[in-house]
Design an enzyme around this catalytic site. Structure first.
Site, PDB file in Angstrom:
ATOM      1  N   ASN A  81      -3.260  33.768 -12.039  1.00 30.32           N
ATOM      2  CA  ASN A  81      -2.618  34.461 -10.809  1.00 30.32           C
ATOM      3  C   ASN A  81      -3.535  35.373 -10.200  1.00 30.32           C
ATOM      4  OD1 ASN A  81       0.169  33.898 -11.600  1.00 30.32           O
ATOM      5  ND2 ASN A  81       0.203  35.649 -13.201  1.00 30.32           N
ATOM      6  N   HIS A 141       7.890  30.463 -10.448  1.00 28.40           N
ATOM      7  CA  HIS A 141       6.828  29.920  -9.536  1.00 28.40           C
ATOM      8  C   HIS A 141       7.362  28.572  -8.605  1.00 28.40           C
ATOM      9  CE1 HIS A 141       3.291  32.217 -10.667  1.00 28.40           C
ATOM     10  NE2 HIS A 141       3.730  32.202 -12.037  1.00 28.40           N
TER      11      HIS A 141
HETATM   12  C1  HEM Z   1       3.870  33.236 -22.654  1.00 27.99           C
HETATM   13  C2  HEM Z   1       3.957  33.299 -21.456  1.00 27.99           C
HETATM   14  C3  HEM Z   1       4.505  32.382 -20.237  1.00 27.99           C
HETATM   15  C4  HEM Z   1       5.271  31.298 -20.426  1.00 27.99           C
HETATM   16  C5  HEM Z   1       5.751  30.756 -21.557  1.00 27.99           C
HETATM   17  C6  HEM Z   1       4.865  30.437 -19.133  1.00 27.99           C
HETATM   18  C7  HEM Z   1       5.559  29.391 -18.823  1.00 27.99           C
HETATM   19  C8  HEM Z   1       5.743  28.866 -17.491  1.00 27.99           C
HETATM   20  C9  HEM Z   1       6.554  27.455 -17.276  1.00 27.99           C
HETATM   21  C10 HEM Z   1       7.365  26.788 -18.347  1.00 27.99           C
HETATM   22  C11 HEM Z   1       6.157  27.488 -16.065  1.00 27.99           C
HETATM   23  C12 HEM Z   1       6.567  26.000 -15.172  1.00 27.99           C
HETATM   24  C13 HEM Z   1       5.573  24.974 -15.255  1.00 27.99           C
HETATM   25  C14 HEM Z   1       6.015  23.944 -14.511  1.00 27.99           C
HETATM   26  O1  HEM Z   1       7.142  23.399 -14.524  1.00 27.99           O
HETATM   27  O2  HEM Z   1       5.248  23.468 -13.641  1.00 27.99           O
HETATM   28  C15 HEM Z   1       5.201  28.082 -15.406  1.00 27.99           C
HETATM   29  C16 HEM Z   1       4.730  28.245 -14.074  1.00 27.99           C
HETATM   30  C17 HEM Z   1       3.490  28.997 -13.882  1.00 27.99           C
HETATM   31  N1  HEM Z   1       2.767  30.111 -14.674  1.00 27.99           N
HETATM   32 FE1  HEM Z   1       3.344  30.646 -16.566  1.00 27.99          FE
HETATM   33  N2  HEM Z   1       4.352  31.250 -18.468  1.00 27.99           N
HETATM   34  C18 HEM Z   1       3.818  32.164 -18.968  1.00 27.99           C
HETATM   35  C19 HEM Z   1       2.672  33.046 -18.556  1.00 27.99           C
HETATM   36  C20 HEM Z   1       2.002  33.157 -17.383  1.00 27.99           C
HETATM   37  C21 HEM Z   1       1.070  33.856 -17.124  1.00 27.99           C
HETATM   38  C22 HEM Z   1       0.158  35.015 -17.991  1.00 27.99           C
HETATM   39  C23 HEM Z   1       0.383  33.474 -15.968  1.00 27.99           C
HETATM   40  C24 HEM Z   1      -0.763  33.776 -15.117  1.00 27.99           C
HETATM   41  C25 HEM Z   1      -1.966  34.178 -15.930  1.00 27.99           C
HETATM   42  C26 HEM Z   1       1.198  32.302 -15.659  1.00 27.99           C
HETATM   43  C27 HEM Z   1       1.132  31.734 -14.351  1.00 27.99           C
HETATM   44  C28 HEM Z   1       1.717  30.560 -14.064  1.00 27.99           C
HETATM   45  C29 HEM Z   1       1.549  29.862 -12.889  1.00 27.99           C
HETATM   46  C30 HEM Z   1       0.736  30.063 -11.539  1.00 27.99           C
HETATM   47  C31 HEM Z   1       2.814  28.799 -12.604  1.00 27.99           C
HETATM   48  C32 HEM Z   1       2.983  27.840 -11.595  1.00 27.99           C
HETATM   49  C33 HEM Z   1       2.139  26.531 -11.741  1.00 27.99           C
HETATM   50  C34 HEM Z   1       2.211  25.587 -10.723  1.00 27.99           C
HETATM   51  O3  HEM Z   1       1.879  26.009  -9.538  1.00 27.99           O
HETATM   52  O4  HEM Z   1       2.897  24.669 -10.899  1.00 27.99           O
HETATM   53  N3  HEM Z   1       2.054  32.098 -16.442  1.00 27.99           N
HETATM   54  N4  HEM Z   1       4.704  29.131 -16.585  1.00 27.99           N
END
Ligand code: HEM
Length: 498
Positions: free
Chosen positions: A137, A64
């Site tokens: 999402n 992302h």
């Molecule tokens: C166990 C599953 C998941 C893990 C371990 C995970 C982990 C992460 C991590 C580490 C980041 C970076 C955060 C940052 O540095 O700001 C991230 C970003 C993001 N994740 Fe996940 N994620 C998972 C599943 C999901 C799911 C299911 C969704 C949506 C329903 C999602 C949506 C997002 C979004 C939108 C961002 C970007 C946030 C931003 O705009 O700063 N992720 N995720």
């Protein structure tokens, strides 16, 4: 009003200073011994400038990475106090300031916005009881249902270890060996995988969360942010053409719309399931690869989100924005959805890695209400406790948590042996049933034609024959035999359901 992208002219700019505020004599010339002589180590301003320059980046989000965002507000439009005691939702008409960051998943900072991908929909509500982060999402489901598989899934979407190239072969290899991905891949391969703009797509929590009312009654909930601009997508060809024209098409569109006062808005509609229904609902309600069909749990409109202010500085307010799935406010909590529970660790951990343990003190991340606790020190600490106690319990008036007033959100867990195993399947749980319904009953004939075309193109880009065959026989034919046959035909293969 200042025109978007244009800076205001100033007759009397201030004199440049060092970071310590000391006026400097030149923005142009380094300090040298005469016009032809060497640059001197005593040019402290030059050294500060170069040293600061090489430290301009913080580590990217692990995925992302490419995104954009804006500030705005959330307004409550219906009484939800029967379901949640969340203070920011407790009155119709109440407004809460917020931040939204919208992103694509797989590409790096310079990646084209319009490539086929899921889009992130991360929201921060600055409520009176702390920051509530809802990180979703633009799709209601996800590729995997256990956090153990998440890093492997992301690796398969990124670049090959040897060539540094992205690989459709790797993507289809992972997907077709992970049948739980079929629902999300169906959505991704439809035209929803190439939204026309960020304004023209919905946002979903995808995960299931818990709401709790003042009487302690609990409900399972899913969030649907429905675009008030209407859903619009690009065709695959349009999206691919746009990568040559404007890499930043979506980021630019959002910024320009807000600058011309065309403020995008989304209606928040909730699906709300009574606590007791979860045990024998026909689908496991905590499995993120499934939706709750609307005939079972209709969506209830409860609020509206409007984005009306562009960031003044992209790095400070969008890159450094730190969302944390563990940031719930009283009245909202997690659920037994394993992905939520895994995510509750990963996001705070990522913020501490990217911008440090005091990331919540940055203006974009800090709550509007006061923070009181015993965390102290660490790099870049700004707030401090002065001479107040740094330990609890203490006799000197330090903050005190009141268990009578605040309780952790909770649910009952049956006594069971600790183990590594799949969720217990509910009556209709099957990885292909919901994507099949999506294909047959929700998609129009044009949607289906585009889906087939998009899948065929994607599978034609460097995917090995045996993986193509698996995609047809063990994946698409199981979603729907007609879909499998059509994909096989267009790839010059023959479908045979195994
Ligand atoms: C166990 C599953 C998941 C893990 C371990 C995970 C982990 C992460 C991590 C580490 C980041 C970076 C955060 C940052 O540095 O700001 C991230 C970003 C993001 N994740 Fe996940 N994620 C998972 C599943 C999901 C799911 C299911 C969704 C949506 C329903 C999602 C949506 C997002 C979004 C939108 C961002 C970007 C946030 C931003 O705009 O700063 N992720 N995720």
């Amino acid at each position: 009003m200042k025109e978007e992208g244009k800076r205001e002219l100033s007759d009397q700019p201030p004199n440049t200073t060092t970071d310590a505020g000391i006026p400097v004599p030149s923005d142009e010339h380094s300090l040298t011994t005469g016009p032809a002589g060497p640059v001197l180590l005593q040019d402290a301003y030059l050294i500060e400038k170069l040293a600061h320059f090489v430290r301009e980046r913080v580590p990217d989000r692990v995925y992302h990475v490419k995104g954009g965002g804006a500030f705005g507000y959330f307004e409550v439009t219906a009484d939800v106090t029967q379901w949640t005691k969340a203070a920011f939702l407790n009155q119709v008409g109440k407004r809460t300031p917020m931040l939204a960051r919208i992103s694509s998943v797989a590409g790096e900072e310079g990646y084209p916005d319009t490539d086929r991908d899921v889009r992130g929909f991360a929201l921060k509500f600055y409520t009176e009881e702390g920051n509530y982060d809802m990180v979703g999402n633009n799709t209601p489901v996800f590729f995997v249902r256990d956090p153990m598989k998440f890093p492997d899934f992301i690796h398969s979407q990124e670049r090959m270890p040897d060539s540094g190239l992205r690989s459709n072969n790797m993507q289809w290899d992972f997907w077709t060996l992970s049948p739980e991905s079929a629902h999300q891949v169906t959505v991704l391969m439809s035209d929803r995988g190439t939204p026309r703009t960020w304004r023209n797509m919905n946002g979903y929590s995808s995960d299931t969360y818990m709401w709790e009312n003042a009487a302690g009654e609990k409900f399972w909930v899913k969030y649907h942010f429905k675009t008030e601009q209407g859903i619009e997508n690009m065709t695959d060809a349009e999206a691919r053409a746009m990568r040559a024209e404007d890499l930043d098409y979506h980021r630019r569109d959002l910024r320009e719309a807000i600058a011309r006062n065309d403020h995008p808005s989304w209606r928040l509609e909730m699906q709300i399931m009574p606590y007791e229904d979860a045990a024998d609902y026909r689908f496991n309600p905590f499995d993120i690869t499934k939706v709750w069909p609307h005939e079972d749990y209709p969506t209830i409109p409860i609020g509206r989100m409007v984005l009306d202010r562009n960031p003044e500085n992209f790095f400070a307010q969008i890159v450094q924005a730190g969302f944390d799935v563990a940031n719930f406010v009283p009245g909202i909590g997690p659920s037994p959805d394993r992905m939520v529970l895994g995510r509750m660790f990963a996001y705070g951990d990522s913020q501490r890695y990217r911008t440090g343990p005091n990331y919540a003190q940055l203006p974009v991340n800090r709550p509007f209400n006061e923070v009181h606790n015993y965390n102290k020190d660490g790099p870049m600490r700004y707030d401090h406790t002065g001479n107040r106690p740094v330990y609890a319990p203490n006799s000197y008036g330090g903050p005190k948590a009141d268990p009578q007033r605040y309780r952790d959100p909770s649910w009952f867990v049956e006594a069971a042996e600790i183990m590594r195993t799949a969720y217990v399947a509910h009556k209709d749980d099957n990885d292909f049933i919901q994507p099949g319904t999506l294909y047959r009953q929700v998609m129009s004939p044009t949607d289906r034609d585009h889906l087939v075309g998009n899948i065929v193109w994607h599978l034609s880009q460097g995917v090995e024959r045996f993986i193509q065959e698996r995609a047809i026989n063990d994946y698409w034919s199981k979603v729907d035999p007609d879909l499998g046959t059509r994909v096989a035909h267009d790839l010059g293969l023959v479908a045979s359901v195994r």
